[in-house]
Scaffold this motif. Structure first.
Motif, PDB file in Angstrom:
ATOM      1  N   GLU A   1       0.839  -1.228   0.110  1.00  0.00           N
ATOM      2  CA  GLU A   1       0.076   0.153  -0.028  1.00  0.00           C
ATOM      3  C   GLU A   1       0.828   1.279  -0.048  1.00  0.00           C
ATOM      4  O   GLU A   1       1.851   1.265   0.703  1.00  0.00           O
ATOM      5  N   LEU A   2       0.459   2.309  -0.917  1.00  0.00           N
ATOM      6  CA  LEU A   2       1.184   3.422  -0.758  1.00  0.00           C
ATOM      7  C   LEU A   2       0.588   4.231   0.442  1.00  0.00           C
ATOM      8  O   LEU A   2      -0.539   4.590   0.325  1.00  0.00           O
ATOM      9  N   VAL A   3       1.568   4.776   1.246  1.00  0.00           N
ATOM     10  CA  VAL A   3       0.925   5.426   2.501  1.00  0.00           C
ATOM     11  C   VAL A   3       0.842   6.752   2.339  1.00  0.00           C
ATOM     12  O   VAL A   3      -0.198   7.451   2.477  1.00  0.00           O
ATOM     13  N   GLY A   4       2.010   7.099   1.479  1.00  0.00           N
ATOM     14  CA  GLY A   4       1.908   8.769   1.375  1.00  0.00           C
ATOM     15  C   GLY A   4       3.144   9.154   0.367  1.00  0.00           C
ATOM     16  O   GLY A   4       4.100   8.362   0.238  1.00  0.00           O
ATOM     17  N   THR A   5       3.333  10.321   0.125  1.00  0.00           N
ATOM     18  CA  THR A   5       4.322  10.614  -0.829  1.00  0.00           C
ATOM     19  C   THR A   5       4.533  12.432  -0.497  1.00  0.00           C
ATOM     20  O   THR A   5       3.658  12.995   0.150  1.00  0.00           O
ATOM     21  N   ILE A   6       5.700  12.722  -0.964  1.00  0.00           N
ATOM     22  CA  ILE A   6       6.211  14.124  -0.827  1.00  0.00           C
ATOM     23  C   ILE A   6       6.685  14.555  -1.857  1.00  0.00           C
ATOM     24  O   ILE A   6       7.482  13.809  -2.675  1.00  0.00           O
ATOM     25  N   SER A   7       6.502  15.762  -2.318  1.00  0.00           N
ATOM     26  CA  SER A   7       7.079  16.253  -3.579  1.00  0.00           C
ATOM     27  C   SER A   7       8.489  16.490  -3.403  1.00  0.00           C
ATOM     28  O   SER A   7       9.011  16.432  -2.201  1.00  0.00           O
ATOM     29  N   TRP A   8       9.453  16.940  -4.501  1.00  0.00           N
ATOM     30  CA  TRP A   8      10.818  17.371  -4.402  1.00  0.00           C
ATOM     31  C   TRP A   8      11.126  18.245  -3.594  1.00  0.00           C
ATOM     32  O   TRP A   8      12.219  18.446  -2.804  1.00  0.00           O
ATOM     33  N   SER A   9      10.215  19.429  -3.517  1.00  0.00           N
ATOM     34  CA  SER A   9      10.193  20.640  -2.960  1.00  0.00           C
ATOM     35  C   SER A   9       9.762  20.589  -1.470  1.00  0.00           C
ATOM     36  O   SER A   9      10.290  21.285  -0.687  1.00  0.00           O
ATOM     37  N   GLY A  10       9.295  19.548  -1.262  1.00  0.00           N
ATOM     38  CA  GLY A  10       8.662  19.053   0.135  1.00  0.00           C
ATOM     39  C   GLY A  10       7.113  19.974   0.428  1.00  0.00           C
ATOM     40  O   GLY A  10       6.675  19.790   1.466  1.00  0.00           O
ATOM     41  N   ARG A  11       6.800  20.847  -0.522  1.00  0.00           N
ATOM     42  CA  ARG A  11       5.679  21.551  -0.306  1.00  0.00           C
ATOM     43  C   ARG A  11       4.411  20.911  -0.531  1.00  0.00           C
ATOM     44  O   ARG A  11       3.274  21.379  -0.141  1.00  0.00           O
ATOM     45  N   ILE A  12       4.474  19.791  -1.105  1.00  0.00           N
ATOM     46  CA  ILE A  12       3.211  18.945  -1.556  1.00  0.00           C
ATOM     47  C   ILE A  12       3.281  17.577  -1.092  1.00  0.00           C
ATOM     48  O   ILE A  12       4.428  16.844  -1.201  1.00  0.00           O
ATOM     49  N   THR A  13       2.290  17.166  -0.225  1.00  0.00           N
ATOM     50  CA  THR A  13       2.134  15.952   0.261  1.00  0.00           C
ATOM     51  C   THR A  13       0.665  15.142   0.084  1.00  0.00           C
ATOM     52  O   THR A  13      -0.225  15.820  -0.357  1.00  0.00           O
ATOM     53  N   SER A  14       0.689  14.102  -0.146  1.00  0.00           N
ATOM     54  CA  SER A  14      -0.386  13.214  -0.202  1.00  0.00           C
ATOM     55  C   SER A  14      -0.388  11.892   0.667  1.00  0.00           C
ATOM     56  O   SER A  14       0.579  11.224   1.241  1.00  0.00           O
ATOM     57  N   TYR A  15      -1.682  11.292   1.010  1.00  0.00           N
ATOM     58  CA  TYR A  15      -1.825  10.546   1.853  1.00  0.00           C
ATOM     59  C   TYR A  15      -2.949   9.285   1.532  1.00  0.00           C
ATOM     60  O   TYR A  15      -3.903   9.751   1.039  1.00  0.00           O
ATOM     61  N   ALA A  16      -2.729   8.167   1.921  1.00  0.00           N
ATOM     62  CA  ALA A  16      -3.930   7.318   2.003  1.00  0.00           C
ATOM     63  C   ALA A  16      -5.030   7.431   2.603  1.00  0.00           C
ATOM     64  O   ALA A  16      -4.656   8.104   3.811  1.00  0.00           O
ATOM     65  N   ASP A  17      -5.951   7.365   2.385  1.00  0.00           N
ATOM     66  CA  ASP A  17      -7.307   7.567   3.265  1.00  0.00           C
ATOM     67  C   ASP A  17      -7.130   7.012   4.760  1.00  0.00           C
ATOM     68  O   ASP A  17      -7.486   7.523   5.566  1.00  0.00           O
ATOM     69  N   SER A  18      -6.561   5.819   4.564  1.00  0.00           N
ATOM     70  CA  SER A  18      -6.348   4.941   5.831  1.00  0.00           C
ATOM     71  C   SER A  18      -5.337   5.717   6.919  1.00  0.00           C
ATOM     72  O   SER A  18      -5.292   5.300   8.058  1.00  0.00           O
ATOM     73  N   VAL A  19      -4.605   6.624   6.387  1.00  0.00           N
ATOM     74  CA  VAL A  19      -3.664   7.099   7.396  1.00  0.00           C
ATOM     75  C   VAL A  19      -3.905   8.741   7.595  1.00  0.00           C
ATOM     76  O   VAL A  19      -3.028   9.369   8.299  1.00  0.00           O
ATOM     77  N   LYS A  20      -4.726   9.311   6.614  1.00  0.00           N
ATOM     78  CA  LYS A  20      -5.007  10.773   6.623  1.00  0.00           C
ATOM     79  C   LYS A  20      -5.397  11.282   7.926  1.00  0.00           C
ATOM     80  O   LYS A  20      -6.290  10.711   8.530  1.00  0.00           O
ATOM     81  N   GLY A  21      -4.542  12.347   8.495  1.00  0.00           N
ATOM     82  CA  GLY A  21      -5.004  12.898   9.749  1.00  0.00           C
ATOM     83  C   GLY A  21      -4.108  12.446  10.814  1.00  0.00           C
ATOM     84  O   GLY A  21      -3.875  12.866  11.731  1.00  0.00           O
ATOM     85  N   ARG A  22      -3.414  11.267  10.605  1.00  0.00           N
ATOM     86  CA  ARG A  22      -2.587  10.577  11.596  1.00  0.00           C
ATOM     87  C   ARG A  22      -1.028  10.393  11.210  1.00  0.00           C
ATOM     88  O   ARG A  22      -0.437  10.579  12.254  1.00  0.00           O
TER      89      ARG A  22
END
Length: 123
Positions: free
Chosen positions: A46-67
């Motif tokens: 499962e892809l838990v989350g990602t971060i852009s090269w700059s660090g300014r953009i992140t994304s998360y799986a619904d299962s971990v969002k907010g935690r």
């Protein structure tokens, strides 16, 4: 040769926190987006989350969002995964991965992986 080395896994009680680290060598870390994956026994990765090269953009799986929170320190060639309010279902091997292309806000083609670190959450 690109190398990724994770650390920080362990055993924690439900509701607790852990911070995973991933140190990258062999490439200019600051130019690449990064991701964290996990795989539990008998389940797909499962892809838990990602971060852009700059660090300014992140994304998360619904299962971990907010935690969970992903961050990076380019001076230390390190990406982090802060995990709070852990649940038994978060138990898995966690691995970091590097995008294979430069300057992406969201990784599209992971080309390098770490060996992983075990996270076990007891109830």
């Amino acid at each position: 040769q690109v190398q990724l080395v994770e650390s920080g896994g362990g055993l924690v009680q439900a509701g607790g926190s852990l911070r995973l680290s991933c140190v990258v060598s062999g490439r200019t870390f600051s130019l690449y987006a990064m991701g964290w994956f996990r795989q539990a026994p008998g389940k797909d990765r499962e892809l838990v989350g990602t971060i852009s090269w700059s660090g300014r953009i992140t994304s998360y799986a619904d299962s971990v969002k907010g935690r969970f929170t992903i961050s990076r320190d380019n001076a230390k060639n390190t990406v982090y995964l802060q995990m709070n309010s852990l649940k038994p279902e978060d138990t898995a091997i966690y691995s970091c991965a590097s995008d294979g292309d430069l300057y992406r806000d969201s990784p599209r083609r992971f080309d390098s992986w770490g060996q992983g670190t075990q996270v076990t959450v007891s109830s």
